[in-house]
Design a protein around this motif. Structure first.
Motif, PDB file in Angstrom:
ATOM      1  N   GLY A  44     -82.049  12.021  17.975  1.00 22.60           N
ATOM      2  CA  GLY A  44     -82.901  12.333  16.834  1.00 22.60           C
ATOM      3  C   GLY A  44     -82.093  12.648  15.590  1.00 22.60           C
ATOM      4  N   LEU A  45     -80.952  13.329  15.771  1.00 25.09           N
ATOM      5  CA  LEU A  45     -80.073  13.615  14.633  1.00 25.09           C
ATOM      6  C   LEU A  45     -79.578  12.317  14.007  1.00 25.09           C
ATOM      7  CD1 LEU A  45     -78.417  15.834  13.055  1.00 25.09           C
ATOM      8  CD2 LEU A  45     -76.576  15.362  14.679  1.00 25.09           C
ATOM      9  N   PHE A  46     -79.184  11.376  14.836  1.00 22.57           N
ATOM     10  CA  PHE A  46     -78.708  10.097  14.320  1.00 22.57           C
ATOM     11  C   PHE A  46     -79.824   9.342  13.605  1.00 22.57           C
ATOM     12  CE2 PHE A  46     -78.217   5.491  15.129  1.00 22.57           C
ATOM     13  CZ  PHE A  46     -77.145   5.254  14.281  1.00 22.57           C
ATOM     14  N   LEU A  47     -81.004   9.265  14.224  1.00 18.20           N
ATOM     15  CA  LEU A  47     -82.112   8.547  13.603  1.00 18.20           C
ATOM     16  C   LEU A  47     -82.535   9.200  12.291  1.00 18.20           C
ATOM     17  CD1 LEU A  47     -84.469   7.691  16.614  1.00 18.20           C
ATOM     18  CD2 LEU A  47     -82.965   6.148  15.361  1.00 18.20           C
ATOM     19  N   GLY A  48     -82.601  10.521  12.291  1.00 20.00           N
ATOM     20  CA  GLY A  48     -83.070  11.237  11.112  1.00 20.00           C
ATOM     21  C   GLY A  48     -82.148  11.122   9.918  1.00 20.00           C
ATOM     22  N   THR A  49     -80.875  10.884  10.175  1.00 15.03           N
ATOM     23  CA  THR A  49     -79.905  10.773   9.079  1.00 15.03           C
ATOM     24  C   THR A  49     -79.584   9.321   8.730  1.00 15.03           C
ATOM     25  OG1 THR A  49     -78.133  11.045  10.724  1.00 15.03           O
ATOM     26  CG2 THR A  49     -78.819  12.997   9.490  1.00 15.03           C
ATOM     27  N   ALA A  50     -79.917   8.395   9.610  1.00 18.62           N
ATOM     28  CA  ALA A  50     -79.609   6.983   9.371  1.00 18.62           C
ATOM     29  C   ALA A  50     -80.807   6.206   8.856  1.00 18.62           C
ATOM     30  CB  ALA A  50     -79.097   6.337  10.660  1.00 18.62           C
ATOM     31  N   THR A  51     -81.985   6.847   8.794  1.00 17.22           N
ATOM     32  CA  THR A  51     -83.215   6.159   8.444  1.00 17.22           C
ATOM     33  C   THR A  51     -83.767   6.675   7.129  1.00 17.22           C
ATOM     34  OG1 THR A  51     -83.709   5.974  10.814  1.00 17.22           O
ATOM     35  CG2 THR A  51     -85.501   5.504   9.274  1.00 17.22           C
ATOM     36  N   GLU A  52     -84.201   5.764   6.288  1.00 21.61           N
ATOM     37  CA  GLU A  52     -84.851   6.153   5.043  1.00 21.61           C
ATOM     38  C   GLU A  52     -86.273   6.625   5.331  1.00 21.61           C
ATOM     39  OE1 GLU A  52     -83.425   6.409   2.155  1.00 21.61           O
ATOM     40  OE2 GLU A  52     -81.525   5.673   2.977  1.00 21.61           O
ATOM     41  N   PRO A  53     -86.810   7.552   4.516  1.00 23.74           N
ATOM     42  CA  PRO A  53     -88.146   8.104   4.796  1.00 23.74           C
ATOM     43  C   PRO A  53     -89.232   7.048   4.946  1.00 23.74           C
ATOM     44  CG  PRO A  53     -87.050   9.369   3.076  1.00 23.74           C
ATOM     45  CD  PRO A  53     -86.174   8.188   3.361  1.00 23.74           C
ATOM     46  N   GLN A  54     -89.196   6.005   4.135  1.00 22.38           N
ATOM     47  CA  GLN A  54     -90.251   4.994   4.176  1.00 22.38           C
ATOM     48  C   GLN A  54     -90.170   4.098   5.409  1.00 22.38           C
ATOM     49  OE1 GLN A  54     -87.836   5.280   1.944  1.00 22.38           O
ATOM     50  NE2 GLN A  54     -87.009   3.288   1.290  1.00 22.38           N
TER      51      GLN A  54
ATOM     52  N   GLN B 218     -88.216  13.682  18.093  1.00 17.99           N
ATOM     53  CA  GLN B 218     -89.074  13.948  16.943  1.00 17.99           C
ATOM     54  C   GLN B 218     -88.796  15.313  16.324  1.00 17.99           C
ATOM     55  OE1 GLN B 218     -93.036  13.353  18.478  1.00 17.99           O
ATOM     56  NE2 GLN B 218     -92.815  11.128  18.556  1.00 17.99           N
ATOM     57  N   ALA B 219     -88.422  16.280  17.149  1.00 19.39           N
ATOM     58  CA  ALA B 219     -88.157  17.622  16.628  1.00 19.39           C
ATOM     59  C   ALA B 219     -86.980  17.638  15.668  1.00 19.39           C
ATOM     60  CB  ALA B 219     -87.903  18.595  17.778  1.00 19.39           C
ATOM     61  N   VAL B 220     -86.062  16.702  15.834  1.00 16.95           N
ATOM     62  CA  VAL B 220     -84.886  16.645  14.959  1.00 16.95           C
ATOM     63  C   VAL B 220     -85.051  15.576  13.886  1.00 16.95           C
ATOM     64  CG1 VAL B 220     -82.388  16.333  14.860  1.00 16.95           C
ATOM     65  CG2 VAL B 220     -83.429  17.446  16.847  1.00 16.95           C
ATOM     66  N   ALA B 221     -85.482  14.386  14.274  1.00 18.84           N
ATOM     67  CA  ALA B 221     -85.497  13.260  13.340  1.00 18.84           C
ATOM     68  C   ALA B 221     -86.503  13.440  12.208  1.00 18.84           C
ATOM     69  CB  ALA B 221     -85.794  11.962  14.099  1.00 18.84           C
ATOM     70  N   LEU B 222     -87.729  13.821  12.536  1.00 15.48           N
ATOM     71  CA  LEU B 222     -88.773  13.876  11.501  1.00 15.48           C
ATOM     72  C   LEU B 222     -88.484  14.928  10.428  1.00 15.48           C
ATOM     73  CD1 LEU B 222     -91.981  13.310  13.671  1.00 15.48           C
ATOM     74  CD2 LEU B 222     -90.598  11.647  12.414  1.00 15.48           C
TER      75      LEU B 222
ATOM     76  N   GLY C  13     -84.960  13.313   2.442  1.00 14.76           N
ATOM     77  CA  GLY C  13     -85.648  12.343   1.607  1.00 14.76           C
ATOM     78  C   GLY C  13     -86.427  12.919   0.460  1.00 14.76           C
ATOM     79  N   TRP C  14     -87.472  13.701   0.747  1.00 15.11           N
ATOM     80  CA  TRP C  14     -88.405  14.119  -0.299  1.00 15.11           C
ATOM     81  C   TRP C  14     -88.142  15.540  -0.787  1.00 15.11           C
ATOM     82  CZ3 TRP C  14     -91.482  11.816   3.999  1.00 15.11           C
ATOM     83  CH2 TRP C  14     -91.711  10.448   3.769  1.00 15.11           C
ATOM     84  N   THR C  15     -88.057  16.491   0.114  1.00 19.87           N
ATOM     85  CA  THR C  15     -87.986  17.898  -0.311  1.00 19.87           C
ATOM     86  C   THR C  15     -86.568  18.334  -0.694  1.00 19.87           C
ATOM     87  OG1 THR C  15     -87.589  18.740   1.939  1.00 19.87           O
ATOM     88  CG2 THR C  15     -89.878  18.418   1.273  1.00 19.87           C
TER      89      THR C  15
END
Length: 257
Positions: free
Chosen positions: A158-168, A72-76, A83-85
């Motif tokens: 987390g790095l993989f999830l955070g970059t492979a997943t769309e915010p929604q 969570q510390a990396v992915a979120l 995505g947004w900012t």
């Protein structure tokens, strides 16, 4: 790679994490300690599980806390930054390679995962009545190696999830992923005892949490059944390499889009 720039980025991310200390503690401590309270305090006093189960459970709780924190510390933050900012663009303008930025994110996740483990271990031990038989003082090197590899593995994941997943979709991904990972990850039972269900014992080897749970079990409670050390290290190192390569590749792809 500019080491000074990486240290500056690392300092900035840790400063942000320190300002969000309350949410960090809730994210890291709440779920593992709830499991500890029910399975390590309430159920043994009801006679539903053996008192010795506490010693078997505690290493899994430490692995779980480090897993959740590292991911969570990396992915979120990455999902938000990409995505947004679009804050990630500021990092990419720094005098450091894209791969260096990705490695810095992994380092942030590793630090937070280790902090989570250091927080949860004494709290969980206290909740269990300090009756869990821990032997980690006899294997400090093994414990340090397992903690380092576990924090690296799940920060890279987390790095993989955070970059492979769309915010929604990030909430859905975590809901679908975390539950099976926890219950199939040998957090609440040792892998060695699954020999009675051989097909399931083999199946759970695809879960990276298995190697973290069993690694802490081998380091902290070696007197109890656990996975062979060679298999633990092979699994941890293999998944570290896999998720690091996938995470960096996906990070670079998103960064140049």
């Amino acid at each position: 790679m500019n080491l000074t720039t990486m240290i500056a980025l690392l300092h900035r991310d840790l400063h942000v994490a320190r300002r969000e200390l309350g949410s960090f503690l809730l994210r890291v401590v709440l779920q593992p300690l709830l499991f500890t309270f029910i399975f390590g305090f309430v159920m043994p006093r009801q006679g539903l599980v053996a008192q010795s189960y506490r010693s078997l459970l505690l290493p899994g709780i430490v692995a779980l806390s480090m897993t959740l924190s590292g991911m969570q510390a990396v992915a979120l933050p990455l999902v938000i930054d990409f995505g947004w900012t679009k804050e990630i663009e500021d990092r990419l303008l720094a005098p450091i390679s894209i791969r260096g930025v990705a490695l810095e994110k992994i380092m942030v996740g590793m630090i937070q995962a280790i902090v989570a483990g250091l927080l949860v271990l004494p709290l969980a031990w206290f909740i269990m009545g300090r009756q869990a038989e821990l032997w980690f003082a006899a294997h400090p090197a093994r414990l340090i190696i397992v903690a380092a590899l576990t924090s690296w593995l799940f920060a890279a994941f987390g790095l993989f999830l955070g970059t492979a997943t769309e915010p929604q979709h990030i909430g859905l991904i975590f809901n679908v992923l975390i539950g099976p990972m926890i219950f199939f990850g040998c957090t609440y039972y040792p892998w060695a005892t699954l020999a009675t269900v051989r097909w399931f014992q083999v199946l759970v080897l695809i879960d990276p949490l298995v190697y973290a749970s069993e690694g802490f079990r081998a380091a902290m409670t070696p007197q109890l059944p656990h996975m062979p050390s060679w298999l633990i290290l092979s699994g941890l190192i293999g998944f570290c390499a896999l998720f690091t390569l996938l995470g960096i590749r996906q990070f670079e792809r998103r960064a140049v889009d």
